[in-house]
Design a protein around this motif. Structure first.
Motif, PDB file in Angstrom:
ATOM      1  N   ILE A  12       0.848  -1.188   0.000  1.00 47.17           N
ATOM      2  CA  ILE A  12       0.000   0.000   0.000  1.00 47.17           C
ATOM      3  C   ILE A  12       0.887   1.243   0.000  1.00 47.17           C
ATOM      4  CG2 ILE A  12      -1.722   1.304   1.313  1.00 47.17           C
ATOM      5  CD1 ILE A  12      -2.790  -1.354   2.363  1.00 47.17           C
ATOM      6  N   ALA A  13       0.527   2.224  -0.822  1.00 43.47           N
ATOM      7  CA  ALA A  13       1.334   3.441  -0.945  1.00 43.47           C
ATOM      8  C   ALA A  13       1.520   4.109   0.415  1.00 43.47           C
ATOM      9  CB  ALA A  13       0.669   4.406  -1.917  1.00 43.47           C
ATOM     10  N   ALA A  14       2.695   4.690   0.616  1.00 45.22           N
ATOM     11  CA  ALA A  14       3.020   5.368   1.874  1.00 45.22           C
ATOM     12  C   ALA A  14       2.396   6.761   1.881  1.00 45.22           C
ATOM     13  CB  ALA A  14       4.527   5.454   2.050  1.00 45.22           C
ATOM     14  N   ALA A  15       1.329   6.930   2.635  1.00 51.98           N
ATOM     15  CA  ALA A  15       0.646   8.226   2.683  1.00 51.98           C
ATOM     16  C   ALA A  15       1.558   9.314   3.228  1.00 51.98           C
ATOM     17  CB  ALA A  15      -0.610   8.113   3.541  1.00 51.98           C
ATOM     18  N   GLU A  16       2.430   8.949   4.160  1.00 57.41           N
ATOM     19  CA  GLU A  16       3.289   9.951   4.794  1.00 57.41           C
ATOM     20  C   GLU A  16       4.378  10.472   3.858  1.00 57.41           C
ATOM     21  OE1 GLU A  16       5.099   5.923   5.987  1.00 57.41           O
ATOM     22  OE2 GLU A  16       3.170   6.781   5.389  1.00 57.41           O
ATOM     23  N   ALA A  17       4.594   9.785   2.721  1.00 58.73           N
ATOM     24  CA  ALA A  17       5.624  10.223   1.784  1.00 58.73           C
ATOM     25  C   ALA A  17       5.199  11.455   0.995  1.00 58.73           C
ATOM     26  CB  ALA A  17       5.975   9.083   0.830  1.00 58.73           C
ATOM     27  N   ALA A  18       3.900  11.607   0.759  1.00 54.07           N
ATOM     28  CA  ALA A  18       3.394  12.761   0.005  1.00 54.07           C
ATOM     29  C   ALA A  18       1.972  13.069   0.466  1.00 54.07           C
ATOM     30  CB  ALA A  18       3.434  12.478  -1.495  1.00 54.07           C
ATOM     31  N   PRO A  19       1.796  13.480   1.718  1.00 53.52           N
ATOM     32  CA  PRO A  19       0.445  13.680   2.263  1.00 53.52           C
ATOM     33  C   PRO A  19      -0.254  14.890   1.662  1.00 53.52           C
ATOM     34  CG  PRO A  19       2.087  14.451   3.826  1.00 53.52           C
ATOM     35  CD  PRO A  19       2.848  13.794   2.705  1.00 53.52           C
ATOM     36  N   ASP A  20      -1.590  14.855   1.697  1.00 53.33           N
ATOM     37  CA  ASP A  20      -2.383  15.989   1.220  1.00 53.33           C
ATOM     38  C   ASP A  20      -2.207  17.202   2.129  1.00 53.33           C
ATOM     39  OD1 ASP A  20      -3.335  14.343  -0.771  1.00 53.33           O
ATOM     40  OD2 ASP A  20      -5.224  13.892   0.250  1.00 53.33           O
TER      41      ASP A  20
END
Length: 245
Positions: A147-155
């Motif tokens: 699953i993609a790392a949300a913390e790498a490019a958060p909104d």
């Protein structure tokens, strides 16, 4: 004994959400309850695992909702073990209307057995009899890869929450369903007014401990599809993929 376990659940009106739908974490609780009962009845549950000094730990869970409105009525959950590897077991679920048998949702999960002292995975040899397996039964939901790392490019900047007493499970760690709740709480009410969750997938990476402050990140992958993460310091303890329709 039938290798497939079937259990009925009724959600009272006070447990529905503001859209009169079954909250996904409540469905998650039903799935985990069905898994627990199925394993216990067939000699591979908490009682047996406790004697072995081991415990079941949920590693992955993917839920595909077919009819969100139908889940608010009495439902029937069927569950079975699909396959066993050295340290993992794959378990499936079918959720149907208790009145009509119409399929409402499917789920697929991966569980590991861990040593309660070392907290390390342990062999499943002898823990799950082959006669309990139902390979190849229809279960149209797949568990994705990483699953993609949300913390790498958060909104946006993350918000935080602290693990408290009511968040803990029998092992004293952040309950699996509380991870789900935290991810879903990252969306405002307008999102839930306009859409419902069609696909929810979560992977568990580490234990959430009492008093720990967790950061929640969200990242838009495409319209209606998001990656989320709960992060302790510099590591994610869980990640989720959520798709609305």
């Amino acid at each position: 004994m039938d290798p497939i376990g079937t259990y009925d659940y009724t959600t009272e009106a006070y447990s529905l959400d503001f859209m009169r739908r079954l909250p996904l974490p409540t469905l998650g609780n039903y799935l985990l309850d069905a898994a627990t009962r199925h394993a216990e009845e067939r000699g591979a549950g908490y009682t047996v695992m406790e004697r072995r000094g081991t415990a079941w730990v949920l590693s992955r869970l993917a839920i595909e909702v077919i009819d969100a409105d139908g889940l608010a009525a009495p439902i029937r959950v069927s569950t079975w073990a699909e396959a066993m590897e050295r340290i993992f077991i794959k378990r499936c679920f079918e959720v149907t209307s208790a009145a009509t048998d119409k399929p409402l949702a499917y789920a697929r999960s991966i569980w590991a057995a861990i040593d309660k002292n070392t907290r390390r995975p342990t062999s499943l040899a002898g823990a799950w009899p082959d006669r309990m397996m139902v390979p190849g039964r229809h279960c149209p939901v797949e568990i994705a890869g990483r699953i993609a790392a949300a913390e790498a490019a958060p909104d946006d900047a993350p918000d935080t929450r602290t693990v408290r007493y009511s968040d803990l499970d029998i092992n004293g760690h952040l309950n699996s369903i509380k991870h789900m709740e935290a991810m879903l709480d990252g969306f405002d009410l307008e999102t839930y007014r306009k859409a419902s969750v069609q696909h929810f997938e979560i992977s568990y990476h580490a234990e959430g401990r009492y008093g720990t402050q967790l950061a929640r990140f969200r990242r838009t992958l495409s319209p209606g599809t998001f990656a989320c993460a709960l992060v302790d310091g510099d590591r994610a303890i869980s990640r989720a993929l959520i798709r609305f329709v």
